[in-house]
Design a protein around this motif. Sequence first.
Motif, PDB file in Angstrom:
ATOM      1  N   ASN A  36      47.237  51.412 105.935  1.00 24.30           N
ATOM      2  CA  ASN A  36      46.313  50.690 105.088  1.00 24.30           C
ATOM      3  C   ASN A  36      46.466  51.199 103.664  1.00 24.30           C
ATOM      4  O   ASN A  36      47.495  51.793 103.334  1.00 24.30           O
ATOM      5  N   LYS A  37      45.469  50.998 102.834  1.00 24.55           N
ATOM      6  CA  LYS A  37      45.493  51.445 101.443  1.00 24.55           C
ATOM      7  C   LYS A  37      44.231  52.246 101.131  1.00 24.55           C
ATOM      8  O   LYS A  37      43.709  52.207 100.035  1.00 24.55           O
ATOM      9  N   ILE A  38      43.755  52.976 102.117  1.00 19.68           N
ATOM     10  CA  ILE A  38      42.474  53.673 102.028  1.00 19.68           C
ATOM     11  C   ILE A  38      42.597  54.968 101.219  1.00 19.68           C
ATOM     12  O   ILE A  38      43.546  55.732 101.398  1.00 19.68           O
ATOM     13  N   ILE A  54      43.285  59.377 112.400  1.00 25.44           N
ATOM     14  CA  ILE A  54      44.671  59.100 112.033  1.00 25.44           C
ATOM     15  C   ILE A  54      44.671  58.295 110.739  1.00 25.44           C
ATOM     16  O   ILE A  54      44.142  57.179 110.690  1.00 25.44           O
ATOM     17  N   LEU A  55      45.262  58.879 109.703  1.00 31.65           N
ATOM     18  CA  LEU A  55      45.284  58.287 108.371  1.00 31.65           C
ATOM     19  C   LEU A  55      46.706  58.126 107.837  1.00 31.65           C
ATOM     20  O   LEU A  55      46.907  58.086 106.618  1.00 31.65           O
ATOM     21  N   ASP A  56      47.688  58.034 108.702  1.00 35.73           N
ATOM     22  CA  ASP A  56      49.072  57.898 108.265  1.00 35.73           C
ATOM     23  C   ASP A  56      49.262  56.658 107.389  1.00 35.73           C
ATOM     24  O   ASP A  56      48.625  55.625 107.619  1.00 35.73           O
ATOM     25  N   HIS A  79      52.843  60.675 105.608  1.00 36.69           N
ATOM     26  CA  HIS A  79      53.238  59.613 104.669  1.00 36.69           C
ATOM     27  C   HIS A  79      52.088  59.196 103.756  1.00 36.69           C
ATOM     28  O   HIS A  79      51.724  58.027 103.695  1.00 36.69           O
ATOM     29  N   ASN A  80      51.513  60.160 103.046  1.00 37.14           N
ATOM     30  CA  ASN A  80      50.466  59.876 102.076  1.00 37.14           C
ATOM     31  C   ASN A  80      50.872  60.408 100.711  1.00 37.14           C
ATOM     32  O   ASN A  80      52.074  60.564 100.447  1.00 37.14           O
ATOM     33  N   GLU A  81      49.930  60.687  99.857  1.00 33.11           N
ATOM     34  CA  GLU A  81      50.192  61.103  98.473  1.00 33.11           C
ATOM     35  C   GLU A  81      49.647  62.494  98.196  1.00 33.11           C
ATOM     36  O   GLU A  81      49.157  62.780  97.107  1.00 33.11           O
ATOM     37  N   ILE A  82      49.740  63.381  99.187  1.00 34.71           N
ATOM     38  CA  ILE A  82      49.205  64.735  99.074  1.00 34.71           C
ATOM     39  C   ILE A  82      50.233  65.599  98.356  1.00 34.71           C
ATOM     40  O   ILE A  82      51.328  65.818  98.870  1.00 34.71           O
ATOM     41  N   MET A 105      53.426  65.438 107.676  1.00 36.24           N
ATOM     42  CA  MET A 105      54.826  65.156 107.362  1.00 36.24           C
ATOM     43  C   MET A 105      54.969  64.068 106.294  1.00 36.24           C
ATOM     44  O   MET A 105      54.150  63.173 106.197  1.00 36.24           O
ATOM     45  N   ASN A 106      56.030  64.218 105.516  1.00 37.36           N
ATOM     46  CA  ASN A 106      56.375  63.280 104.444  1.00 37.36           C
ATOM     47  C   ASN A 106      55.295  63.157 103.382  1.00 37.36           C
ATOM     48  O   ASN A 106      54.958  62.069 102.922  1.00 37.36           O
TER      49      ASN A 106
END
Length: 175
Positions: A36-38, A54-56, A79-82, A105-106
Amino acid sequence: MEGERLSLAYKHLKKIPEKSLKNFEDKLIHLDLSHNKISDLRILVRLKQLRILILDHNHINSQIQFPSHEMLNTLWVNHNEIENLSIFIEKIAKAFPNLKYLSMMNNQAAPSYFNGGTLYQYTDYRQYTISHLPKLLALDDITITDEERFKAEQIYGKIRFDSSKKMDTRGYIDA
């Protein structure tokens, strides 16, 4: 583990719809919000029984505000912006004191061979994270060994967060 599961994955959501959670507030244990775009999770404060989140593939960054969830034991933020490991880990250590499974990861803050990180950066990332989350059993896809925990504590010490202490504007915990 009794309770409800809810998937709102692949819904192109920018925020979590209140009406989707209304019937689950006292019984939801597993919530999948992946793809999503949360970027705002404050509404999750209502989900007192939540154990798995789960927030992938969202817009989760280091500054995210997590509501406190004593029962949460699994968090996936792949796969987020951390970008800032220390800020992010301190936030989840305070919000989720019983976290057992974390996957990051990622994310830039979780360097690995697959995203351009070196072995030294990857090892340091694991040791820092393990030292801050004393109940963690697995990080990413790898079980934490006693030897790895011992080494992490030697390097970073045993770090415990007192949830009654507040962070100041610079991100430091007031004494």
